[in-house]
Design an enzyme around this catalytic site. Structure first.
Site, PDB file in Angstrom:
ATOM      1  N   GLU A  78       0.842  -1.206   0.000  1.00 54.37           N
ATOM      2  CA  GLU A  78       0.000   0.000   0.000  1.00 54.37           C
ATOM      3  C   GLU A  78       0.877   1.256   0.000  1.00 54.37           C
ATOM      4  O   GLU A  78       1.650   1.473   0.938  1.00 54.37           O
ATOM      5  CB  GLU A  78      -0.928  -0.019   1.224  1.00 54.37           C
ATOM      6  CG  GLU A  78      -1.995   1.058   1.120  1.00 54.37           C
ATOM      7  CD  GLU A  78      -3.040   1.003   2.227  1.00 54.37           C
ATOM      8  OE1 GLU A  78      -3.211  -0.053   2.855  1.00 54.37           O
ATOM      9  OE2 GLU A  78      -3.685   2.041   2.447  1.00 54.37           O
ATOM     10  N   LYS A 257      -7.849  -0.874  11.290  1.00 50.72           N
ATOM     11  CA  LYS A 257      -7.181  -1.261  10.033  1.00 50.72           C
ATOM     12  C   LYS A 257      -5.994  -0.323   9.805  1.00 50.72           C
ATOM     13  O   LYS A 257      -4.915  -0.743   9.381  1.00 50.72           O
ATOM     14  CB  LYS A 257      -8.173  -1.201   8.859  1.00 50.72           C
ATOM     15  CG  LYS A 257      -7.692  -1.880   7.577  1.00 50.72           C
ATOM     16  CD  LYS A 257      -6.806  -1.009   6.701  1.00 50.72           C
ATOM     17  CE  LYS A 257      -6.363  -1.725   5.433  1.00 50.72           C
ATOM     18  NZ  LYS A 257      -5.507  -0.886   4.587  1.00 50.72           N
ATOM     19  N   ASP A 273       4.251 -14.407  11.651  1.00 49.17           N
ATOM     20  CA  ASP A 273       2.923 -14.845  11.223  1.00 49.17           C
ATOM     21  C   ASP A 273       1.935 -13.687  11.440  1.00 49.17           C
ATOM     22  O   ASP A 273       1.457 -13.465  12.550  1.00 49.17           O
ATOM     23  CB  ASP A 273       2.554 -16.073  12.084  1.00 49.17           C
ATOM     24  CG  ASP A 273       1.228 -16.694  11.718  1.00 49.17           C
ATOM     25  OD1 ASP A 273       0.392 -16.003  11.110  1.00 49.17           O
ATOM     26  OD2 ASP A 273       1.034 -17.870  12.055  1.00 49.17           O
ATOM     27  N   HIS A 370      -3.055  10.356   0.234  1.00 53.21           N
ATOM     28  CA  HIS A 370      -3.143   9.045  -0.401  1.00 53.21           C
ATOM     29  C   HIS A 370      -2.957   9.151  -1.896  1.00 53.21           C
ATOM     30  O   HIS A 370      -2.184   8.435  -2.491  1.00 53.21           O
ATOM     31  CB  HIS A 370      -4.546   8.478  -0.146  1.00 53.21           C
ATOM     32  CG  HIS A 370      -4.561   7.393   0.854  1.00 53.21           C
ATOM     33  ND1 HIS A 370      -5.177   6.207   0.633  1.00 53.21           N
ATOM     34  CD2 HIS A 370      -4.021   7.318   2.086  1.00 53.21           C
ATOM     35  CE1 HIS A 370      -5.030   5.453   1.689  1.00 53.21           C
ATOM     36  NE2 HIS A 370      -4.340   6.092   2.591  1.00 53.21           N
TER      37      HIS A 370
HETATM   38  P1  NDP Z   1       9.431 -23.112  15.701  1.00 50.65           P
HETATM   39  O1  NDP Z   1       9.063 -24.469  16.099  1.00 50.65           O
HETATM   40  O2  NDP Z   1       9.823 -22.863  14.292  1.00 50.65           O
HETATM   41  O3  NDP Z   1      10.588 -22.520  16.623  1.00 50.65           O
HETATM   42  C1  NDP Z   1      10.724 -22.821  17.949  1.00 50.65           C
HETATM   43  C2  NDP Z   1      12.029 -23.565  18.112  1.00 50.65           C
HETATM   44  O4  NDP Z   1      13.131 -22.663  17.911  1.00 50.65           O
HETATM   45  C3  NDP Z   1      12.220 -24.094  19.511  1.00 50.65           C
HETATM   46  O5  NDP Z   1      11.537 -25.291  19.691  1.00 50.65           O
HETATM   47  C4  NDP Z   1      13.731 -24.266  19.558  1.00 50.65           C
HETATM   48  O6  NDP Z   1      14.078 -25.481  18.915  1.00 50.65           O
HETATM   49  C5  NDP Z   1      14.255 -23.153  18.653  1.00 50.65           C
HETATM   50  N1  NDP Z   1      14.865 -22.044  19.403  1.00 50.65           N
HETATM   51  C6  NDP Z   1      16.153 -21.623  19.218  1.00 50.65           C
HETATM   52  N2  NDP Z   1      16.427 -20.591  20.024  1.00 50.65           N
HETATM   53  C7  NDP Z   1      15.334 -20.359  20.772  1.00 50.65           C
HETATM   54  C8  NDP Z   1      15.008 -19.403  21.783  1.00 50.65           C
HETATM   55  N3  NDP Z   1      15.893 -18.504  22.193  1.00 50.65           N
HETATM   56  N4  NDP Z   1      13.765 -19.427  22.322  1.00 50.65           N
HETATM   57  C9  NDP Z   1      12.847 -20.319  21.900  1.00 50.65           C
HETATM   58  N5  NDP Z   1      13.097 -21.258  20.946  1.00 50.65           N
HETATM   59  C10 NDP Z   1      14.324 -21.280  20.379  1.00 50.65           C
HETATM   60  O7  NDP Z   1       8.320 -22.062  15.937  1.00 50.65           O
HETATM   61  P2  NDP Z   1       7.275 -21.686  17.069  1.00 50.65           P
HETATM   62  O8  NDP Z   1       7.015 -22.740  18.078  1.00 50.65           O
HETATM   63  O9  NDP Z   1       7.677 -20.348  17.562  1.00 50.65           O
HETATM   64  O10 NDP Z   1       5.973 -21.567  16.171  1.00 50.65           O
HETATM   65  C11 NDP Z   1       5.851 -20.533  15.222  1.00 50.65           C
HETATM   66  C12 NDP Z   1       5.376 -21.091  13.908  1.00 50.65           C
HETATM   67  O11 NDP Z   1       4.165 -21.824  14.107  1.00 50.65           O
HETATM   68  C13 NDP Z   1       5.052 -20.015  12.934  1.00 50.65           C
HETATM   69  O12 NDP Z   1       5.559 -20.392  11.676  1.00 50.65           O
HETATM   70  C14 NDP Z   1       3.503 -20.022  12.889  1.00 50.65           C
HETATM   71  O13 NDP Z   1       3.056 -19.570  11.641  1.00 50.65           O
HETATM   72  C15 NDP Z   1       3.210 -21.467  13.108  1.00 50.65           C
HETATM   73  N6  NDP Z   1       1.903 -21.860  13.633  1.00 50.65           N
HETATM   74  C16 NDP Z   1       0.949 -20.965  14.031  1.00 50.65           C
HETATM   75  C17 NDP Z   1      -0.261 -21.405  14.512  1.00 50.65           C
HETATM   76  C18 NDP Z   1      -1.283 -20.403  14.974  1.00 50.65           C
HETATM   77  O14 NDP Z   1      -0.975 -19.224  15.071  1.00 50.65           O
HETATM   78  N7  NDP Z   1      -2.508 -20.813  15.279  1.00 50.65           N
HETATM   79  C19 NDP Z   1      -0.576 -22.827  14.614  1.00 50.65           C
HETATM   80  C20 NDP Z   1       0.524 -23.680  14.227  1.00 50.65           C
HETATM   81  C21 NDP Z   1       1.717 -23.202  13.740  1.00 50.65           C
HETATM   82  P3  NDP Z   1      15.106 -26.522  19.556  1.00 50.65           P
HETATM   83  O15 NDP Z   1      14.469 -26.967  20.809  1.00 50.65           O
HETATM   84  O16 NDP Z   1      15.204 -27.570  18.503  1.00 50.65           O
HETATM   85  O17 NDP Z   1      16.375 -25.777  19.778  1.00 50.65           O
END
Ligand code: NDP
Length: 416
Positions: A78, A257, A273, A370
């Protein structure tokens, strides 16, 4: 009978592209465009990937949040959004800048239980609270490296049929959807075993009311003067506009909005997201029943003071943040190193965007600013090249209410 689209996701990239091209008759130029934007890394994020879809990115300058100056990358299609956000940021940063606070940052989710006695479930959860939190943490053990893990569990009656067991988790630097979903499924299985109840689902809640940024900003009324109104008049009209957004859903939706124009653009730039942030914001706007404006503005002495509470459920890590290469660049441009900084900057942009929109609305009207910016989009979408743009814009600015036909006629003259 075999359909040519069956098992589309199993086909290789070239085969998929060929099938689409043959079916709808893509030209060589269109195929070239698809290839030009193809990006294997981001392609891995989605199924049936075709290409990457580039959107314009710009930068808001001059936003001061809690005393720190930030450049904020914004991704939006936009035309007026970034100019307006910069204008709002400049106004709000003339004094001390914008103040943000995050009282708590917990991701919440729910296990829905059917046909269970509220008293029995509540008593069970109360007695076994620590064990439930432990089960949640053990299902995703690495979480305790990053954050405090599962913190709270509570029971709510939704109806005589359904209960919700609500879990709140500190997911460290991550948005936490995947983390909490894993935890909720573990709790759900354990509860259905222990209580012999049916669990309908176990899922994150996007009602992120435990991830709210409280934002305040102020501007001296004399900085708001327009050509026909003095600063105090403009400030009062902005306060009036914000009051209307508390009274009327039609206005409140548009008011919000405008805030989300800035919020989404920054959320996208940081690889998050935006549907999660959008749904949280609008649900929060209706948390007391009627849907209301998320921000309010009041004249206090010689200042116009804006306040907003906005849920910003984002992460600094996880999701697409490490897959889309520009996210790291954008985090560096913004000089952001933690999710809480990111949440604050995003919310601050929302307040700045809101101020600029309200100021334009109650002074010149939204169309003036705009349309000045929409002219570029009008020219480009009607065939002007970037080289022709300056000449086309110069002519368009002289014409009241230009349209597609006007651009085509100007182009005809220029190309003659
Ligand atoms: P991820 O699973 O991608 O990331 C989280 C992972 O990142 C952790 O499990 C950990 O993995 C790693 N990590 C590394 N450093 C850190 C830190 N400092 N703090 C926390 N974690 C760390 O993503 P999220 O659980 O955050 O979920 C977000 C995703 O889920 C987005 O893509 C979203 O679109 C999607 N989503 C959204 C939904 C909704 O909004 N309703 C439903 C389902 C999915 P490790 O333990 O391996 O190191």
């Amino acid at each position: 009978m075999e359909n040519k689209w069956d098992h589309f996701y199993k086909k290789g990239y070239a085969q998929r592209l060929q099938l689409i091209a043959d079916s709808v008759g893509l030209s060589d130029a269109q195929l070239q465009l698809i290839h030009q934007n193809e990006d294997h890394a981001s392609g891995e994020l989605v199924e049936n990937n075709l290409t990457s879809y580039p959107l314009p990115e710009g930068v808001v300058t001059g936003l001061i949040v809690n005393g720190r100056r930030h450049l904020v990358p914004m991704v939006t299609e936009e035309p007026s959004v970034i100019a307006a956000a910069s204008n709002g940021a400049k106004l709000l940063s003339a004094g001390e800048g914008i103040h943000c606070a995050i009282p708590e940052k917990l991701v919440s989710g729910q296990v829905i239980v059917k046909h269970a006695e509220i008293k029995a479930v509540s008593k069970f959860v109360e007695t076994n609270r620590q064990q439930i939190l432990n089960i949640a943490n053990q299902s995703h053990p690495s979480i305790l490296k990053y954050g405090r893990g599962a913190q709270k569990v509570a029971v709510r009656e939704l109806s005589p049929t359904f209960l919700s067991i609500d879990l709140s988790v500190d997911t460290g630097e991550a948005m936490g959807a995947n983390i909490i979903n894993t935890m909720l499924e573990a709790i759900s299985n354990w509860l259905s075993d222990q209580l012999h109840v049916e669990t309908t689902m176990a899922i994150l809640s996007n009602f992120a009311d435990e991830e709210v940024v409280e934002v305040t900003g102020q501007v001296a009324v004399d900085k708001l003067a327009s050509r026909s109104l003095d600063g105090r008049q403009v400030a009062q009209r902005i306060a009036d506009a914000s009051e209307v957004a508390q009274l009327d859903v039609k206005r409140a939706t548009t008011h919000n909005k405008g805030i989300m124009n800035g919020v989404d653009a920054a959320v996208i730039a940081f690889g998050n997201d935006w549907r999660a942030v959008e749904s949280a914001a609008h649900a929060f706007a209706a948390r007391q029943g009627p849907y209301k404006g998320l921000s309010t503005w009041q004249v206090v002495g010689d200042q116009l003071v804006g306040k907003m509470a906005l849920p910003v459920p984002i992460g600094f890590v996880g999701g697409a943040s490490k897959v889309l290469p520009l996210v790291a660049v954008n985090q560096q441009i913004a000089q952001i190193h933690h999710s809480q900084d990111e949440m604050q900057v995003i919310a601050a942009v929302g307040l700045a965007q809101n101020l600029a929109a309200l100021k334009a609305l109650v002074t010149d009207g939204i169309q003036k600013g705009h349309m000045a910016l929409q002219l570029k989009s009008l020219a480009l979408s009607n065939g002007a090249t970037t080289q022709e743009l300056p000449a086309v814009l110069a002519q368009l600015r002289q014409i009241a209410n230009p349209n597609s036909q006007t651009v085509k006629e100007i182009l005809k003259t220029i190309r003659r």
